[in-house]
Design a protein around this motif. Structure first.
Motif, PDB file in Angstrom:
ATOM      1  N   TYR A   2     -70.584 105.618  53.053  1.00  0.00           N
ATOM      2  CA  TYR A   2     -70.222 104.177  53.363  1.00  0.00           C
ATOM      3  C   TYR A   2     -69.008 104.137  54.333  1.00  0.00           C
ATOM      4  N   LEU A   3     -67.841 105.015  54.092  1.00  0.00           N
ATOM      5  CA  LEU A   3     -66.824 104.878  54.886  1.00  0.00           C
ATOM      6  C   LEU A   3     -67.211 105.122  56.314  1.00  0.00           C
ATOM      7  N   ALA A  30     -63.660 108.065  49.207  1.00  0.00           N
ATOM      8  CA  ALA A  30     -64.827 108.576  48.658  1.00  0.00           C
ATOM      9  C   ALA A  30     -64.670 108.740  47.191  1.00  0.00           C
ATOM     10  N   GLY A  31     -65.469 108.175  46.300  1.00  0.00           N
ATOM     11  CA  GLY A  31     -65.372 108.176  44.904  1.00  0.00           C
ATOM     12  C   GLY A  31     -64.640 107.281  44.227  1.00  0.00           C
ATOM     13  N   ASP A  32     -64.141 106.059  44.904  1.00  0.00           N
ATOM     14  CA  ASP A  32     -63.732 104.823  44.329  1.00  0.00           C
ATOM     15  C   ASP A  32     -64.610 104.094  43.546  1.00  0.00           C
ATOM     16  N   GLU A  33     -64.216 103.508  42.565  1.00  0.00           N
ATOM     17  CA  GLU A  33     -64.839 102.752  41.697  1.00  0.00           C
ATOM     18  C   GLU A  33     -64.576 101.228  41.977  1.00  0.00           C
ATOM     19  N   VAL A  34     -65.610 100.583  42.437  1.00  0.00           N
ATOM     20  CA  VAL A  34     -65.266  99.226  43.204  1.00  0.00           C
ATOM     21  C   VAL A  34     -66.263  98.361  42.558  1.00  0.00           C
ATOM     22  N   ILE A  35     -66.354  97.063  42.733  1.00  0.00           N
ATOM     23  CA  ILE A  35     -67.302  96.102  42.270  1.00  0.00           C
ATOM     24  C   ILE A  35     -67.771  95.505  43.275  1.00  0.00           C
ATOM     25  N   LEU A  36     -69.266  95.360  43.213  1.00  0.00           N
ATOM     26  CA  LEU A  36     -69.921  94.827  44.421  1.00  0.00           C
ATOM     27  C   LEU A  36     -70.241  93.582  43.981  1.00  0.00           C
ATOM     28  N   ARG A  37     -69.641  92.302  44.360  1.00  0.00           N
ATOM     29  CA  ARG A  37     -69.656  91.033  43.722  1.00  0.00           C
ATOM     30  C   ARG A  37     -70.438  90.108  44.738  1.00  0.00           C
ATOM     31  N   TYR A  38     -71.296  89.226  44.081  1.00  0.00           N
ATOM     32  CA  TYR A  38     -72.241  87.979  44.939  1.00  0.00           C
ATOM     33  C   TYR A  38     -71.602  86.923  44.091  1.00  0.00           C
ATOM     34  N   ARG A  39     -71.035  85.910  44.962  1.00  0.00           N
ATOM     35  CA  ARG A  39     -70.912  84.699  44.549  1.00  0.00           C
ATOM     36  C   ARG A  39     -72.079  83.697  44.843  1.00  0.00           C
ATOM     37  N   VAL A  40     -72.798  83.203  44.188  1.00  0.00           N
ATOM     38  CA  VAL A  40     -73.999  82.538  44.477  1.00  0.00           C
ATOM     39  C   VAL A  40     -73.929  81.235  43.883  1.00  0.00           C
ATOM     40  N   ARG A  41     -74.225  80.408  44.779  1.00  0.00           N
ATOM     41  CA  ARG A  41     -74.270  78.926  44.472  1.00  0.00           C
ATOM     42  C   ARG A  41     -75.400  77.939  45.090  1.00  0.00           C
ATOM     43  N   GLU A  97     -71.716  90.781  39.392  1.00  0.00           N
ATOM     44  CA  GLU A  97     -70.727  91.746  39.538  1.00  0.00           C
ATOM     45  C   GLU A  97     -71.469  93.068  39.201  1.00  0.00           C
ATOM     46  N   PHE A  98     -71.685  93.841  40.185  1.00  0.00           N
ATOM     47  CA  PHE A  98     -72.279  95.437  40.143  1.00  0.00           C
ATOM     48  C   PHE A  98     -71.307  96.242  40.271  1.00  0.00           C
ATOM     49  N   PRO A  99     -70.981  97.228  39.067  1.00  0.00           N
ATOM     50  CA  PRO A  99     -70.216  98.402  39.317  1.00  0.00           C
ATOM     51  C   PRO A  99     -70.703  99.293  40.353  1.00  0.00           C
ATOM     52  N   THR A 100     -69.942  99.553  41.445  1.00  0.00           N
ATOM     53  CA  THR A 100     -70.364 100.531  42.447  1.00  0.00           C
ATOM     54  C   THR A 100     -69.582 101.671  42.726  1.00  0.00           C
ATOM     55  N   MET A 101     -70.258 102.937  42.893  1.00  0.00           N
ATOM     56  CA  MET A 101     -69.353 104.127  43.537  1.00  0.00           C
ATOM     57  C   MET A 101     -69.775 104.091  45.027  1.00  0.00           C
ATOM     58  N   VAL A 102     -68.369 104.375  45.577  1.00  0.00           N
ATOM     59  CA  VAL A 102     -68.563 104.457  47.069  1.00  0.00           C
ATOM     60  C   VAL A 102     -68.526 106.037  47.593  1.00  0.00           C
ATOM     61  N   GLN A 124     -68.803  90.830  48.546  1.00  0.00           N
ATOM     62  CA  GLN A 124     -67.813  91.488  48.939  1.00  0.00           C
ATOM     63  C   GLN A 124     -67.728  92.625  47.820  1.00  0.00           C
ATOM     64  N   LEU A 125     -67.053  93.636  48.233  1.00  0.00           N
ATOM     65  CA  LEU A 125     -66.607  94.874  47.540  1.00  0.00           C
ATOM     66  C   LEU A 125     -65.041  94.516  47.266  1.00  0.00           C
ATOM     67  N   ARG A 126     -64.986  94.844  45.764  1.00  0.00           N
ATOM     68  CA  ARG A 126     -63.589  94.318  45.354  1.00  0.00           C
ATOM     69  C   ARG A 126     -63.082  95.700  44.433  1.00  0.00           C
ATOM     70  N   PRO A 127     -62.033  96.172  44.486  1.00  0.00           N
ATOM     71  CA  PRO A 127     -61.100  96.019  45.620  1.00  0.00           C
ATOM     72  C   PRO A 127     -61.619  96.755  46.751  1.00  0.00           C
ATOM     73  N   ARG A 128     -60.823  96.616  47.782  1.00  0.00           N
ATOM     74  CA  ARG A 128     -61.589  97.320  49.069  1.00  0.00           C
ATOM     75  C   ARG A 128     -61.409  98.913  48.934  1.00  0.00           C
ATOM     76  N   PRO A 129     -62.696  99.502  49.120  1.00  0.00           N
ATOM     77  CA  PRO A 129     -62.716 100.884  48.711  1.00  0.00           C
ATOM     78  C   PRO A 129     -61.707 101.749  49.998  1.00  0.00           C
ATOM     79  N   LYS A 130     -61.120 102.662  49.490  1.00  0.00           N
ATOM     80  CA  LYS A 130     -60.212 103.447  50.454  1.00  0.00           C
ATOM     81  C   LYS A 130     -60.592 104.918  50.671  1.00  0.00           C
TER      82      LYS A 130
END
Lengths: 410, 441
Positions: B161-162, B88-99, B152-157, B80-86
């Motif tokens: 994408y939108l 263009a230019g938002d800095e969010v986290i692309l997170r994978y929970r792996v188990r 957790e990868f820092p991501t620029m939207v 998932q992307l946290r927080p939800r991007p609103k």
């Protein structure tokens, strides 16, 4: 007056019939009318004994038999009524009079008729042992008739009747299987309607039909060429195969169920109808092959040779000559395989988890819980039974001859 | 003398004419090939579904495998992307929970592949992962049982994408990796057999199995013989009665078993018990299917009458007498009447005729039926399972297989009991084929 052995045997057999018919008719009266009955077996035995003694001279007459039997019946009715104080089945005649009178007449008629049938053609004279044994065998056969019929039919009767009743009335009086016809068709068949509307039985029925019919076709598709090869072609191992193919049928399903469960789970075949369609034919092909090869052997090979001479291939011979000639055998094998697939329980129970793909066997088992009323369980049982019984009765002749001629099953 | 001449004759012809060919000709070979190709599909099905599972059962019986082990360990990921991007230019986290889904087994050489949505500028901060265009690839090595972590990868939207409407979850991450599969691993144990043979219950189960098989078989045969006797004479309605007598065999086992269960119910609503009490045969309801033993006193001796076992045996006889009845009747109708007429003339009584004429004629079919029914009764599972579920002293070996494998969830132990079933069956078969008369039936 001197009693002969035959008088004694007539009295004894009369007593036996009197008692037996009293029990049977009493129980039937109870089940049909819902009346509380305690059959006076001792009195019936006594009356029956007298009837036997009266029937002895009757059975030796040639003319006016029917009138005499009719008067014997009347006599029996009167005797039972008098001796039981007008309560022939342990309850006053006033209750459910129509049923009681009818049952009484049936009882008297059956006692007189059975005595007459057993003593029929008796002539005193030579070979006492011979005559004794004839009488003994007749009585035994008669008893066996009644017992077999009752024991075979009772569970089916209870099954059908329970499905038409309600849980409360069954708990109130478990012997009352009388059907209240005034309630209307809809209310009478309420359990069935509910099964089809709320319990998904329509799709169960469809699944069962699909699985069974598909099993029949797959089985025949595999077994017909195989049976032809075993019956007609010469190859090393032919004799061994034709004798040992049935050994496959001796392998218990329960031994196969664990590995098949494990492997089918990992292959994702377990909770599917395809899984059943792989397993069912594997268990039916050996039997079908065995039955068919027996029949194919009996066909004249000249016809096939003529076909070969005229340029048909072997496959053509099988399709155009052998199969049309063996239609009765194919029908009986098909019916038989259908029966096995329709009635199969173990694999359906182990493999199917989803309600949508339940077969009838699996569906009825899911009704067996305390939350589901009994009439629903029995209605489910009736739904599962009726199609296969109807098919069987329709094709009984085929099946019976095919079964006994070719092979066997358990 | 004549025989001698015949032999000489054969010898002479043999010298004059060449012997028939002993090798297989081309035509015969073609016939063989055809036969094998016609039989091949059948062979394959029978091997695949009967013989290989039979061997697989032996394999499983030596394995410490539980029912739960059939679900192999797999990797799961939640992206998932946290927080939800609103914008263009938002800095969010692309997170994978792996188990690792399994709490028991590690998974080796785990790799993960995923296709990211367009318009994301992902900064990889994990050296296990690499990004090629939009394709993400990660190599996690070995994941321990139940191990879980987050990427957790820092991501620029970007606006792309939108606009695209594609979200990270639309393409699921796929995994490769090798988990231990207990069914195929080289791990073996004798515990299953040790467990089976050391329990006291096993010998009871074996005994119950034998009782059930012997008496069930005999019951079905004797009932079938009686039924065939009474239907051997012609009378009106005979075909009808014959059809009725076949009902128990033709009807589905679930239907008749549940009908019996309701009929014999000991609680309120049990028809048969109500009938017996009404007739004054018993004082209280008899628990036909739920009572292990009833003390019975006969001639001053008290012994335990096995109630539930007797009931299931009665059911077995009831359900399978039609089969023996059918075969015995068919055989009886093929016996010629001449013999009986001769016997009649000689003054043989009916019972003598049955004993000295019918029975010897029926011996062949009776022994064949006994053999088949014995084996099939021993193999029977459905009937007892549906009637009592193996309770109240009715647990046979086949029901025990189910109980061990699926009720106790120990597949290995169930397979071990199944192996015992198979060997007992093999012993029966060997005994029968050694002593059975050579009769076609």
């Amino acid at each position: 007056m001197k009693f002969r052995w035959v008088d004694i045997s007539a009295i004894v057999l009369g007593a036996i019939w009197g008692a037996l018919w009293m029990i049977v008719i009493g129980v039937l009266l109870m089940l049909v009318s819902g009346l509380i009955v305690s059959p006076p077996v001792a009195i019936a035995t006594l009356v029956g004994a007298v009837a036997g003694w009266f029937a002895l001279p009757l059975a030796q007459r040639i003319s006016a038999k029917n009138t005499l039997y009719a008067s014997l019946t009347v006599l029996l009715v009167i005797a039972l009524l008098v001796l039981t104080g007008l309560s022939p089945f342990g309850t006053a005649l006033g209750e459910n009079t129509v049923y009681q009178v009818f049952a009484l007449l049936v009882w008297a008629g059956l006692v007189g008729w059975s005595c007459g049938l057993c003593l029929d053609g008796y002539t005193s004279g030579s070979a006492k042992r011979y005559r004794m044994e004839i009488l003994l065998i007749r009585v035994m056969k008669g008893l066996a008739f009644v017992l077999f019929t009752v024991v075979v039919a009772l569970p089916f009767y209870v099954m059908v009747m329970t499905s038409l009743k309600s849980q409360q009335s069954l708990l109130a009086n478990p012997l009352d299987f009388s059907i209240d016809l005034t309630q209307g068709v809809e209310s009478l068949f309420r359990s069935y309607v509910e099964l089809f509307t709320q319990y998904n039985f329509g799709s169960f029925l469809l699944n069962s039909a699909i699985v069974s019919v598909a099993t029949v076709f797959i089985t025949l598709f595999f077994a017909v060429p195989g049976a032809y090869a075993v019956a007609r072609l010469r190859f090393p191992g032919q004799a061994f195969l034709s004798r040992s193919i049935l050994l496959i049928y001796m392998v218990p399903a329960i031994v196969l169920v664990i590995p098949l469960y494990a492997v089918f789970s990992q292959l994702g075949l377990r909770n599917t109808l395809y899984g059943l369609l792989i397993v069912y034919p594997a268990t039916t092909i050996p039997v079908a092959l065995y039955m068919l090869q027996g029949y194919f052997r009996g066909l004249p090979s000249e016809l096939e040779e003529a076909g070969l001479m005229d340029g048909l291939s072997r496959m053509g011979v099988i399709a155009k000559i052998t199969m049309p000639l063996s239609l009765p055998a194919l029908a009986s094998v098909a019916l038989y395989v259908f029966m096995i697939a329709w009635n199969e329980f173990l694999f359906a129970f182990m493999f199917l988890d989803d309600l949508d793909i339940f077969t009838l066997s699996r569906g009825v088992v899911s009704l067996n819980s305390s939350e589901v009323p009994r009439q629903h369980l029995m209605a489910g049982a009736v739904i599962a039974t009726v199609p296969v019984l109807a098919l069987f009765l329709w094709f009984e002749r085929f099946l019976v001859s095919g079964l006994t001629a070719g092979s066997v099953k358990g | 003398m004549a025989r001698f001449r015949a032999i000489r004759h054969i010898a002479m012809t043999a010298t004059n004419h060449p012997l028939p060919p002993t090798h297989t000709g081309a035509l015969a070979k073609r016939e063989q090939r055809l036969a094998y190709s016609l039989l091949l599909p059948t062979f394959m099905v029978v091997f695949g579904i009967v013989l290989i599972p039979l061997l697989a059962n032996f394999w499983i019986s030596f394995k410490p495998v539980q029912l739960g082990d059939l679900r192999p360990a797999t990797m799961l990921a939640n992206e998932q992307l946290r927080p939800r991007p609103k914008a263009a230019g938002d800095e969010v986290i692309l997170r994978y929970r792996v188990r690792n889904s399994s709490q028991k087994d590690p998974i080796k050489a785990v790799t993960m592949r995923d296709l990211l949505p367009p318009g994301l500028d992902v900064t990889l901060n994990d050296e296990r992962c690499s990004l090629e265009g939009r394709a993400l690839f990660c190599d996690f090595g070995t994941m321990d049982a139940g191990q879980r972590f987050n990427l957790e990868f820092p991501t620029m939207v970007h606006q792309a994408y939108l606009d695209s409407g594609e979200r990270p979850r639309d393409v699921k991450a796929t995994f490769t990796g090798s988990a231990r599969n207990v069914l195929t691993s080289g791990e073996f144990t004798l515990d299953n057999f040790r467990k089976v043979f050391s329990s006291d219950e096993f010998w009871t189960v074996l005994k119950v199995s034998l009782y059930y098989t012997i008496f069930g078989t005999l019951g079905a045969l004797v009932l079938g013989l009686f039924a065939a006797q009474i239907l051997n004479t012609a009378f009106k309605g005979r075909n009808l009665l014959r059809g009725l007598f076949l009902f128990p065999y033709v009807a589905p086992v679930i239907a008749v078993a549940f009908a019996w269960v309701l009929l014999l119910d000991a609680g309120p609503g049990g028809t048969f018990n109500a009938m017996l009490m009404q007739m004054g045969a018993t004082d209280g309801p008899i628990n036909f299917l739920g009572q292990r033993a009833v003390p019975v006193t006969l001639f001053g001796l008290t012994f335990d009458f096995p109630m539930a076992l007797t009931t299931v045996i009665a059911f077995e006889a009831w359900r399978y007498f039609p089969l023996s009845f059918l075969f015995i009747l068919a055989r009886m109708q093929s016996i010629s009447t001449d013999m009986y007429e001769a016997a009649e003339m000689d003054g043989a009584t009916p019972l003598q005729q049955f004993w000295y004429l019918s029975l010897p004629q029926l011996l062949g079919i009776l022994s064949v039926l006994f053999l088949l029914r014995f084996i099939w009764t021993f193999n029977k599972f459905d009937d007892i399972f549906l009637l009592t579920g193996g309770a109240a002293g009715t647990r046979t070996l086949t029901v025990d297989v189910y109980e061990q494998a699926f009720a106790v969830s120990n597949l290995g132990a169930g397979a071990a009991v199944a192996v015992v079933v198979f060997f007992v069956l093999l012993i029966f078969a060997l005994i029968f084929f050694k002593f059975s008369p050579q009769d076609d039936g």
